[in-house]
Design an enzyme around this catalytic site. Structure first.
Site, mmCIF file in Angstrom:
data_model
loop_
_atom_site.group_PDB
_atom_site.id
_atom_site.type_symbol
_atom_site.label_atom_id
_atom_site.label_comp_id
_atom_site.label_asym_id
_atom_site.label_seq_id
_atom_site.Cartn_x
_atom_site.Cartn_y
_atom_site.Cartn_z
ATOM 1 N N LYS A 1 -4.792 1.667 -3.402
ATOM 2 C CA LYS A 1 -3.900 0.566 -3.389
ATOM 3 C C LYS A 1 -4.699 -0.540 -2.996
ATOM 4 O O LYS A 1 -5.938 -0.228 -2.033
ATOM 5 C CB LYS A 1 -2.911 0.849 -2.111
ATOM 6 C CG LYS A 1 -2.041 -0.238 -1.500
ATOM 7 C CD LYS A 1 -1.052 0.401 -0.360
ATOM 8 C CE LYS A 1 -0.315 -0.775 -0.108
ATOM 9 N NZ LYS A 1 0.497 -0.326 1.008
ATOM 10 N N ASP B 1 0.237 6.315 3.151
ATOM 11 C CA ASP B 1 -0.429 4.723 2.550
ATOM 12 C C ASP B 1 -1.760 4.767 3.759
ATOM 13 O O ASP B 1 -1.535 4.276 4.800
ATOM 14 C CB ASP B 1 0.423 3.690 2.738
ATOM 15 C CG ASP B 1 1.082 3.660 1.289
ATOM 16 O OD1 ASP B 1 1.065 4.509 0.603
ATOM 17 O OD2 ASP B 1 1.338 2.294 0.981
ATOM 18 N N LYS C 1 -1.658 0.642 -7.016
ATOM 19 C CA LYS C 1 -0.639 -0.215 -6.186
ATOM 20 C C LYS C 1 -1.196 -1.226 -5.768
ATOM 21 O O LYS C 1 -2.288 -1.607 -5.157
ATOM 22 C CB LYS C 1 -0.051 0.850 -4.856
ATOM 23 C CG LYS C 1 0.919 0.071 -4.112
ATOM 24 C CD LYS C 1 1.248 1.029 -2.988
ATOM 25 C CE LYS C 1 2.420 0.435 -1.921
ATOM 26 N NZ LYS C 1 3.076 1.244 -1.135
#
Length: 230
Positions: free
Chosen positions: A148, A89, A181
């Site tokens: 994300k 991430d 996300k």
């Protein structure tokens, strides 16, 4: 829907003990979440606990705004991979993006996406709607697997989840084929449902256990073999 498999359980406490990481990782295993997201220094322990499961160990890289040089970021991701991480991430270089250094930002993302499946945190709370669109397009071009919204220190607080939902819609439209996300401030089923309605495929939250228990009306001791008793 099995909501456990859309949740990346998150534990990003700096200075956490090995015992704490093991405890939360065991919890992630018991609830059979999609993933478990940790800081780089906790990747090895998380993988040790979750080895042999299908739960993805995800390492948060270069929070909060992605200020490290590309070479250092590559080093961080390679170390995470060596420690057993399944995904990165990665925080986009937000300051460079805001200063329109788009080529540098894109090349950085491309280098990292070669190492591990990468979910790119664009820091949508720092961006205008048009910037959210452009950042999402760049993430897709870079070869990442997911866009994300945010991580720690996101400017949008829980009261601004509808704004985050708007960003998700832009991200979904701008990066077709990529996972989306949502993270930051998702604390209960109502929050999760808002994010899913807006297009989220994955929910990043430190409240996964509470959300699943709320959804199923169960207590933690009613979880067996990683499955919720219906």
């Amino acid at each position: 829907m099995n909501i456990t498999k859309i949740i990346d359980q998150t534990y990003l406490k700096k200075g956490a003990s090995e015992e704490e990481i093991r405890e939360v990782a065991e919890e992630a295993k018991r609830y059979n979440f999609r993933g478990f997201c940790v800081l780089p220094e906790h990747t090895r322990i998380a993988k040790e606990v979750l080895k042999g499961t299908d739960i993805k160990v995800t390492t948060l890289i270069d929070e909060p705004t992605g200020t490290s040089p590309c070479s250092k970021r590559v080093e961080m991701v390679e170390k995470a991979k060596a420690d057993g991480s399944d995904e990165a991430d990665l925080v986009m270089k937000i300051d460079d993006f805001k200063n329109k250094k788009y080529e540098e930002v894109l090349e950085d993302l491309k280098e990292i996406a070669k190492i591990l499946p990468t979910k790119v945190i664009i820091g949508s709370g720092y961006l205008t709607d048009e910037e959210v669109k452009k950042a999402s397009e760049m993430v897709r071009e870079a070869g990442a697997i997911c866009v994300k919204t945010a991580t720690v220190d996101d400017p949008l607080d829980r009261s601004e989840l509808p704004e985050k939902a708007k960003h998700l819609r832009i991200m979904k439209e701008s990066a077709p084929g990529l996972l989306i996300k949502a993270a930051g401030g998702v604390r209960n089923m109502a929050d999760l449902e808002m994010m899913l309605e807006a297009g989220a495929d994955i929910i990043g939250t430190s409240s996964g256990v509470e959300i699943v228990d709320e959804a199923k009306g169960t207590k933690s001791d009613e979880i067996k073999n990683g499955r919720i008793i219906e």
